[in-house]
Each structure stands twice: as C-alpha cells, then as structure tokens.
Design an enzyme around this catalytic site. Structure first.
Site, mmCIF file in Angstrom:
data_model
loop_
_atom_site.group_PDB
_atom_site.id
_atom_site.type_symbol
_atom_site.label_atom_id
_atom_site.label_comp_id
_atom_site.label_asym_id
_atom_site.label_seq_id
_atom_site.Cartn_x
_atom_site.Cartn_y
_atom_site.Cartn_z
ATOM 1 N N PRO A 2 -19.499 -23.158 -12.195
ATOM 2 C CA PRO A 2 -18.643 -22.266 -11.394
ATOM 3 C C PRO A 2 -19.348 -20.930 -11.148
ATOM 4 O O PRO A 2 -19.809 -20.298 -12.090
ATOM 5 C CB PRO A 2 -17.406 -22.062 -12.276
ATOM 6 C CG PRO A 2 -17.480 -23.106 -13.337
ATOM 7 C CD PRO A 2 -18.923 -23.455 -13.497
ATOM 8 N N GLU A 3 -19.452 -20.546 -9.908
ATOM 9 C CA GLU A 3 -20.034 -19.255 -9.566
ATOM 10 C C GLU A 3 -18.899 -18.315 -9.165
ATOM 11 O O GLU A 3 -17.731 -18.686 -9.227
ATOM 12 C CB GLU A 3 -21.059 -19.445 -8.437
ATOM 13 C CG GLU A 3 -22.212 -20.347 -8.903
ATOM 14 C CD GLU A 3 -23.550 -19.943 -8.340
ATOM 15 O OE1 GLU A 3 -23.799 -18.734 -8.179
ATOM 16 O OE2 GLU A 3 -24.360 -20.838 -8.059
ATOM 17 N N HIS A 99 -11.133 -33.029 -23.489
ATOM 18 C CA HIS A 99 -11.737 -31.709 -23.259
ATOM 19 C C HIS A 99 -10.734 -30.623 -22.885
ATOM 20 O O HIS A 99 -11.130 -29.543 -22.449
ATOM 21 C CB HIS A 99 -12.852 -31.754 -22.200
ATOM 22 C CG HIS A 99 -13.852 -32.838 -22.415
ATOM 23 N ND1 HIS A 99 -14.614 -32.938 -23.564
ATOM 24 C CD2 HIS A 99 -14.209 -33.894 -21.636
ATOM 25 C CE1 HIS A 99 -15.407 -34.003 -23.463
ATOM 26 N NE2 HIS A 99 -15.170 -34.603 -22.321
ATOM 27 N N ARG A 118 -18.480 -29.287 -21.559
ATOM 28 C CA ARG A 118 -19.731 -28.879 -22.212
ATOM 29 C C ARG A 118 -19.532 -27.729 -23.212
ATOM 30 O O ARG A 118 -20.443 -27.396 -23.942
ATOM 31 C CB ARG A 118 -20.777 -28.515 -21.156
ATOM 32 C CG ARG A 118 -21.136 -29.744 -20.319
ATOM 33 C CD ARG A 118 -22.216 -29.459 -19.308
ATOM 34 N NE ARG A 118 -23.475 -29.103 -19.950
ATOM 35 C CZ ARG A 118 -24.565 -28.743 -19.301
ATOM 36 N NH1 ARG A 118 -24.551 -28.687 -17.984
ATOM 37 N NH2 ARG A 118 -25.670 -28.442 -19.946
ATOM 38 N N ARG A 160 -40.391 -2.069 -9.158
ATOM 39 C CA ARG A 160 -40.233 -3.389 -9.794
ATOM 40 C C ARG A 160 -41.144 -4.422 -9.137
ATOM 41 O O ARG A 160 -41.128 -4.592 -7.926
ATOM 42 C CB ARG A 160 -38.783 -3.851 -9.679
ATOM 43 C CG ARG A 160 -37.855 -3.038 -10.544
ATOM 44 C CD ARG A 160 -36.618 -3.849 -10.777
ATOM 45 N NE ARG A 160 -35.635 -3.063 -11.511
ATOM 46 C CZ ARG A 160 -34.898 -3.552 -12.502
ATOM 47 N NH1 ARG A 160 -35.021 -4.813 -12.855
ATOM 48 N NH2 ARG A 160 -34.022 -2.798 -13.106
#
Ligand SMILES: [Zn+2]
Length: 279
Positions: A2-3, A99, A118, A160
């Site tokens: 999931p983002e 789960h 997971r 950077r």
C-alpha cells in the site's frame, strides 16, 4: 505494497464508520506485528473517536479525552499497513478470517478489522502531540500540502550527489512518494531518475513537484472509485486502475517519442524511464 494513495483511500473508507463512534473493545488476536502491539491500545476502550487522519502512510484514530469532550486530541490508535495490511469494515460478530490480527469494536456492533498476512504492519498507540511520536517526528512534508514545493526540493537537494529518484523517495524530504509514483513523476517532469539530485535546476524541481502532486491526486481519485465496504490493499484499487506512463513498461514505446522504455535498478528498486525524454 500500500502506498500513500491506497492509505488515503483506506482513510476515506474507515473515517465515516469511526468518527463519532465509541470504541467498546480492541481485540488483539495476534500481537506480533512489526513491533508487538502495546497494551496501551486497551486505553481506547470506552472512548469516542473524535477524528481520523493520515500522516505519511500512518493512520491516526484520535480519541476524545472524555465523553463530553468534542474537540480534544486525547491520543489514540496508530496504524501502518506495512507490506500487505488492510482494514475492512465488518460486523463485530463476523467470524475472523486468516490473518485478521486486530479488531476495533464499536458500540453499534460494527468492527474495523486489521488483516496483515506478512505482519510488517504496525498497530500502536500515540500520545499527543502526534508530531512528537517517534515514528512521525522525522517525517518530511505531505506532498499534497502547502508545505511541499519545488523550491523546497531545490533547496534541500543542493550539493547532493545521489540519484534524484532516491532523493524524492526519502521520507525526510517528502513523504509518500513510493517507487511507482517516483518513476511516473520523473517521467512527467522529463528528469532522468539517475541524475544527481544536486544537479536538477529549480525550474525542473517546480515541474517535478507539480508532477508528484498530479500523479498522487489521480491515484487517490482512482482508489476512491473502487472503494466499497472492503477497504482493500491486496485488490490494488489504486495504481492498477490508473494508466501508468512508464512503470512496468520496459521495452514498450514511450507515449511521447516512441523510444523503448528502459528499466534500471536504482537503490534496489526497479526504475522505468525514457532514455530520450528524460535528461
Ligand atoms: Zn520518450
């Protein structure tokens, strides 16, 4: 995984079911998530949800201090979906599935159920101020807030040498720009993902910031359309519903110039780009 758009979609799904409701119980079936679920979550019992919000990919369920209190930030539950977590709304007496690790039981007989095969997810507790929580205090600005801008990216990137793609995926710089969205936004802004972050001009960072907002907004809009009672991450309502411009299009022609899209591993993640359009 999931983002940010999936987490925002989840928030919009659970928020109406939770806000204003009193939590009667938090049932922990399996406490071994990424970190053990702390006993403090039991403090939610008997308290009303005053507000639900999101910070980066963390969901915060804020509880009123007392029944009569309508506005206070009295701390509350903190949830992260990890790699495979999801929340769904069900009846409290529905039999748990495999789960289903934690239930937030409400006084109206409904339940918000946390499922995570997971177990990289987080189910924890926060005390006010939320910004001081150890998981939240070092986070960069929200990409859809006014605190995020191309100017800020440009300032933070000076000197950077690392790849610009890694730079925009760093949660201390800006939160919620996952791998898919980083590839998509860099393509939209015409910036090569391997370019040193310190060697991208201010004008190009302005374009990149706009592209990040655009790709995330569109993903959230798509995620919202597939949402019903099941607030899903495994069904991928977010990014697979969305038309992707470069992601997972290796060898296929660029939509702008027809050159084959390339894939390169940067920082252990697959990056997709057009060798001609992105400099
Ligand atoms: Zn191209």
């Amino acid at each position: 995984m999931p983002e940010l758009p999936e987490v925002e979609t989840t928030l919009r799904g659970i928020e109406p079911a939770l806000t204003g409701r009193t939590i009667t119980e938090v049932i922990v079936r399996n406490a071994s998530l990424r970190w053990p679920v702390p006993d403090e979550v039991g403090q939610a019992r008997g308290r009303r949800v005053s507000r639900c919000w999101r910070r980066a990919k963390y969901l915060l369920i804020e509880l009123a201090r007392a029944e009569s209190d309508t506005v206070s930030a009295g701390g509350g539950l903190l949830i992260h979906l990890g790699m495979s977590g999801s929340l769904r709304i069900c009846e409290a007496d529905d039999a748990p599935r495999k789960h289903d690790h934690v239930d937030i039981v409400l006084e109206n007989g409904k339940c918000i159920r946390f499922n995570d095969p997971r177990r990289f997810g987080v189910f924890s507790w926060w005390e006010p101020p939320a910004e001081g929580h150890k998981l939240l205090r070092d986070l960069g600005p929200e990409p859809l807030s006014d605190a995020f801008s191309g100017m800020q990216l440009w300032q933070r990137s000076r000197g950077r040498k690392g790849a610009v793609k890694n730079f925009i995926m760093d949660g201390k710089i800006v939160v919620g720009v996952g791998n898919i969205y980083a590839s998509e936004a860099l393509y939209m802004a015409g910036i090569h993902p391997m370019r040193a972050a310190g060697r991208v001009s201010r004008a190009r960072y302005e374009a990149l910031a706009a592209a990040i907002r655009d790709v995330l907004r569109r993903a959230i809009a798509h995620g919202g359309t597939t949402l019903r009672d099941f607030v899903n991450s495994d069904g991928n309502p977010g990014y697979f519903a969305q038309e992707l411009l470069v992601y997972e299009r290796e060898g296929l022609p660029c939509f702008q110039c027809r050159a084959p899209i390339r894939r390169k591993v940067i920082g252990q993640r697959s990056s997709y780009y057009c060798p001609r359009c992105q400099r």
